[in-house]
Design a protein around this motif. Structure first.
Motif, PDB file in Angstrom:
ATOM      1  N   UNK A 147      14.298  -5.437   4.026  1.00 46.19           N
ATOM      2  CA  UNK A 147      15.254  -3.897   4.219  1.00 46.19           C
ATOM      3  C   UNK A 147      13.923  -3.176   4.570  1.00 46.19           C
ATOM      4  N   UNK A 148      12.398  -2.419   3.359  1.00 47.13           N
ATOM      5  CA  UNK A 148      12.135  -2.027   3.597  1.00 47.13           C
ATOM      6  C   UNK A 148      10.752  -1.584   4.414  1.00 47.13           C
ATOM      7  N   UNK A 149      10.462  -3.381   4.823  1.00 44.34           N
ATOM      8  CA  UNK A 149       9.630  -3.672   5.856  1.00 44.34           C
ATOM      9  C   UNK A 149       8.531  -3.904   5.197  1.00 44.34           C
ATOM     10  N   UNK A 150       7.046  -4.411   5.926  1.00 48.77           N
ATOM     11  CA  UNK A 150       6.387  -4.785   5.509  1.00 48.77           C
ATOM     12  C   UNK A 150       5.181  -3.007   5.196  1.00 48.77           C
ATOM     13  N   UNK A 151       3.653  -3.879   4.683  1.00 48.00           N
ATOM     14  CA  UNK A 151       3.240  -2.595   4.628  1.00 48.00           C
ATOM     15  C   UNK A 151       1.693  -2.771   5.022  1.00 48.00           C
ATOM     16  N   UNK A 152       1.146  -2.097   6.855  1.00 48.56           N
ATOM     17  CA  UNK A 152       0.427  -1.928   7.371  1.00 48.56           C
ATOM     18  C   UNK A 152      -0.811  -1.044   7.133  1.00 48.56           C
ATOM     19  N   UNK A 153      -1.976  -0.959   7.674  1.00 49.05           N
ATOM     20  CA  UNK A 153      -3.381   0.335   7.666  1.00 49.05           C
ATOM     21  C   UNK A 153      -2.686   0.836   8.217  1.00 49.05           C
ATOM     22  N   UNK A 154      -2.773   2.352   7.725  1.00 47.73           N
ATOM     23  CA  UNK A 154      -3.078   3.086   8.429  1.00 47.73           C
ATOM     24  C   UNK A 154      -4.159   2.888   9.961  1.00 47.73           C
ATOM     25  N   UNK A 155      -3.805   3.243  11.431  1.00 42.73           N
ATOM     26  CA  UNK A 155      -4.633   3.316  12.666  1.00 42.73           C
ATOM     27  C   UNK A 155      -6.001   3.400  12.107  1.00 42.73           C
ATOM     28  N   UNK A 156      -6.135   4.101  11.582  1.00 45.24           N
ATOM     29  CA  UNK A 156      -7.303   5.562  10.936  1.00 45.24           C
ATOM     30  C   UNK A 156      -8.247   4.612   9.913  1.00 45.24           C
ATOM     31  N   UNK A 157      -7.504   3.601   8.895  1.00 41.34           N
ATOM     32  CA  UNK A 157      -8.533   2.360   8.424  1.00 41.34           C
ATOM     33  C   UNK A 157      -9.102   1.246   9.290  1.00 41.34           C
ATOM     34  N   UNK A 158      -8.481   1.680  10.145  1.00 38.89           N
ATOM     35  CA  UNK A 158      -9.657   0.801  11.474  1.00 38.89           C
ATOM     36  C   UNK A 158      -9.461  -0.460  11.079  1.00 38.89           C
ATOM     37  N   UNK A 159      -8.454  -1.302  11.010  1.00 44.66           N
ATOM     38  CA  UNK A 159      -7.662  -2.675   9.698  1.00 44.66           C
ATOM     39  C   UNK A 159      -6.839  -3.255  11.012  1.00 44.66           C
ATOM     40  N   UNK A 160      -7.062  -4.082  11.486  1.00 41.72           N
ATOM     41  CA  UNK A 160      -5.493  -3.881  12.616  1.00 41.72           C
ATOM     42  C   UNK A 160      -5.365  -5.442  12.058  1.00 41.72           C
TER      43      UNK A 160
END
Length: 166
Positions: A143-156
């Motif tokens: 329900x809380x979702x998944x974590x992804x890196x912010x765009x500023x981090x540069x990891x896609x």
């Protein structure tokens, strides 16, 4: 040959020994699965280390944050196994939870498929931007979702950063 003769013969002893071995292996396997993470043990069989080389003082269950996960689990593991690409050292197989950390009151599990390259990118960004959250929440199984890196981090590459609600 009657039942008593079979039990007392070498065949009976062999069957009994196989039964006992299977029972012991089953019990020890369940203990490793159920108690490993709760006791702060590494699922691969070695304890996490701190930066100074001592044992990490991991709370049972959930680490207090992502920085604690990096400092007590990921970075020591990378130093111990510099040839590994993933947290679990495996290739081409589904990973299991390595550790869990708290983020805003939600427990997130870091999967063994997570790459050291992704964690190093997050670590570098966090050191350059202290106090800022390196994550955005994207839809996931929980329900809380998944974590992804912010765009500023540069990891896609989301396949190499596997952090989901625990």
């Amino acid at each position: 040959m009657g039942r008593i003769e079979v039990i007392l013969s070498w065949l009976g002893v062999l069957i009994l020994a196989m039964f006992l071995i299977k029972t012991v292996m089953g019990i020890s396997g369940k203990r490793l699965q159920s108690g490993g993470l709760a006791r702060g043990m590494d699922p691969l069989g070695f304890d996490a280390e701190t930066e100074d080389g001592g044992d990490a003082d991991l709370r049972p269950g959930i680490l207090p944050g992502f920085r604690a996960f990096l400092d007590h689990v990921a970075l020591p593991r990378q130093r111990a196994h510099p040839d590994w690409e993933r947290l679990d050292g495996a290739m081409g197989v589904k990973g299991k939870t390595i550790a869990m950390f708290d983020r805003n009151g939600v427990a997130y599990a870091v999967n063994g498929e997570t790459s050291f390259a992704a964690l190093n990118a997050l670590d570098t960004w966090m050191r350059a931007n202290p106090g800022e959250d390196p994550f955005v929440t994207v839809p996931g199984r929980g329900a809380a979702g998944r974590l992804a890196a912010r765009p500023e981090v540069g990891w896609t590459d989301r396949k190499e950063l596997r952090i989901e609600t625990g």
